[in-house]
Design a protein around this motif. Sequence first.
Motif, PDB file in Angstrom:
ATOM      1  N   HIS A   5       0.854  -1.185   0.000  1.00  0.00           N
ATOM      2  CA  HIS A   5       0.000   0.000   0.000  1.00  0.00           C
ATOM      3  C   HIS A   5       0.885   1.229   0.000  1.00  0.00           C
ATOM      4  O   HIS A   5       1.872   1.294   0.734  1.00  0.00           O
ATOM      5  N   LYS A   6       0.545   2.189  -0.839  1.00  0.00           N
ATOM      6  CA  LYS A   6       1.254   3.472  -0.851  1.00  0.00           C
ATOM      7  C   LYS A   6       0.211   4.575  -0.905  1.00  0.00           C
ATOM      8  O   LYS A   6      -0.677   4.567  -1.767  1.00  0.00           O
ATOM      9  N   HIS A   7       0.328   5.529   0.032  1.00  0.00           N
ATOM     10  CA  HIS A   7      -0.532   6.713  -0.002  1.00  0.00           C
ATOM     11  C   HIS A   7       0.268   7.856  -0.610  1.00  0.00           C
ATOM     12  O   HIS A   7       1.366   8.167  -0.156  1.00  0.00           O
ATOM     13  N   LEU A   8      -0.278   8.461  -1.655  1.00  0.00           N
ATOM     14  CA  LEU A   8       0.383   9.575  -2.327  1.00  0.00           C
ATOM     15  C   LEU A   8      -0.054  10.881  -1.700  1.00  0.00           C
ATOM     16  O   LEU A   8      -1.239  11.085  -1.454  1.00  0.00           O
ATOM     17  N   SER A  33       1.351  -6.726  -6.882  1.00  0.00           N
ATOM     18  CA  SER A  33       0.007  -6.325  -6.457  1.00  0.00           C
ATOM     19  C   SER A  33       0.095  -5.166  -5.467  1.00  0.00           C
ATOM     20  O   SER A  33       0.952  -5.157  -4.587  1.00  0.00           O
ATOM     21  N   SER A  34      -0.806  -4.194  -5.639  1.00  0.00           N
ATOM     22  CA  SER A  34      -0.717  -2.988  -4.807  1.00  0.00           C
ATOM     23  C   SER A  34      -2.068  -2.310  -4.673  1.00  0.00           C
ATOM     24  O   SER A  34      -3.003  -2.579  -5.428  1.00  0.00           O
ATOM     25  N   ILE A  35      -2.118  -1.434  -3.697  1.00  0.00           N
ATOM     26  CA  ILE A  35      -3.244  -0.510  -3.543  1.00  0.00           C
ATOM     27  C   ILE A  35      -2.645   0.872  -3.310  1.00  0.00           C
ATOM     28  O   ILE A  35      -1.851   1.071  -2.404  1.00  0.00           O
ATOM     29  N   ILE A  36      -2.983   1.788  -4.203  1.00  0.00           N
ATOM     30  CA  ILE A  36      -2.463   3.152  -4.167  1.00  0.00           C
ATOM     31  C   ILE A  36      -3.629   4.062  -3.806  1.00  0.00           C
ATOM     32  O   ILE A  36      -4.711   3.948  -4.379  1.00  0.00           O
ATOM     33  N   THR A  37      -3.402   4.957  -2.847  1.00  0.00           N
ATOM     34  CA  THR A  37      -4.455   5.887  -2.424  1.00  0.00           C
ATOM     35  C   THR A  37      -3.950   7.319  -2.525  1.00  0.00           C
ATOM     36  O   THR A  37      -2.755   7.581  -2.398  1.00  0.00           O
ATOM     37  N   TRP A  38      -4.873   8.240  -2.730  1.00  0.00           N
ATOM     38  CA  TRP A  38      -4.564   9.669  -2.719  1.00  0.00           C
ATOM     39  C   TRP A  38      -5.870  10.447  -2.688  1.00  0.00           C
ATOM     40  O   TRP A  38      -6.947   9.904  -2.909  1.00  0.00           O
ATOM     41  N   ILE A  39      -5.755  11.737  -2.418  1.00  0.00           N
ATOM     42  CA  ILE A  39      -6.903  12.642  -2.448  1.00  0.00           C
ATOM     43  C   ILE A  39      -6.674  13.630  -3.580  1.00  0.00           C
ATOM     44  O   ILE A  39      -5.603  14.240  -3.674  1.00  0.00           O
ATOM     45  N   GLY A  40      -7.671  13.763  -4.442  1.00  0.00           N
ATOM     46  CA  GLY A  40      -7.546  14.677  -5.570  1.00  0.00           C
ATOM     47  C   GLY A  40      -8.833  14.741  -6.355  1.00  0.00           C
ATOM     48  O   GLY A  40      -9.798  14.029  -6.063  1.00  0.00           O
ATOM     49  N   PRO A  41      -8.864  15.570  -7.388  1.00  0.00           N
ATOM     50  CA  PRO A  41     -10.070  15.695  -8.208  1.00  0.00           C
ATOM     51  C   PRO A  41     -10.254  14.488  -9.121  1.00  0.00           C
ATOM     52  O   PRO A  41      -9.373  13.631  -9.240  1.00  0.00           O
ATOM     53  N   MET A  42     -11.409  14.460  -9.751  1.00  0.00           N
ATOM     54  CA  MET A  42     -11.688  13.423 -10.750  1.00  0.00           C
ATOM     55  C   MET A  42     -12.458  14.050 -11.899  1.00  0.00           C
ATOM     56  O   MET A  42     -13.455  14.741 -11.688  1.00  0.00           O
TER      57      MET A  42
END
Length: 192
Positions: A5-8, A33-42
């Motif tokens: 897991h990596k949080h950007l 295999s990974s899970i990437i998270t972040w907060i941003g627009p879409m």
Amino acid sequence: MKMLHKHLNENLNYDGTPIEPAWALKEYGIKGSSIITWIGPMLIKKDKIIDYEDVDLEIKSDVMAHFIVEHFDCQPADLRMAYHRQRILVMILKDELSNWNIPCTRKGDDLYINSAKLSVSIATVTPSSMKVHLGINVKNQGTPHDVETSSLIDNNHDMGMKSVIKLMKDTSKRYINEIYSIEEDIAKTRIF
């Protein structure tokens, strides 16, 4: 190999590109295999929309919490399994939201607060992997005008950005542990 897991910390726009094959490897050097998270627009352009039912819709938000999951453990990649894993992720998020006293309901792969839509999600496969995107409205700003939406911060005064990041990290950790637990169960099961 256990998932990473990596949080950007960057304000990355989700435009559909992260659902492409090996995005985490190409952009961040994360192999496997990974899970990437972040907060941003879409804001997803029409040529990047995967769901045939959404082709003519605006899928957008100014502030979302994003999860990109990629699994390489099943060859060839299995769309049915990708959707099963998507539902596991959504159900774990629903449980985690209840820990923050945010009651929501699940309809398929979507979460709602009352009747207002909180999340968007898609599962797909690439030639070598299964991918899931899950986005949660952090604020209602910039969401489509023709859809009633809810959000984490606008609907809960106790939740700020630090709390949203904790929610994302806790959800990711539980998801990884759930997948690992399934693998352990497979390894210990006697087959006749």
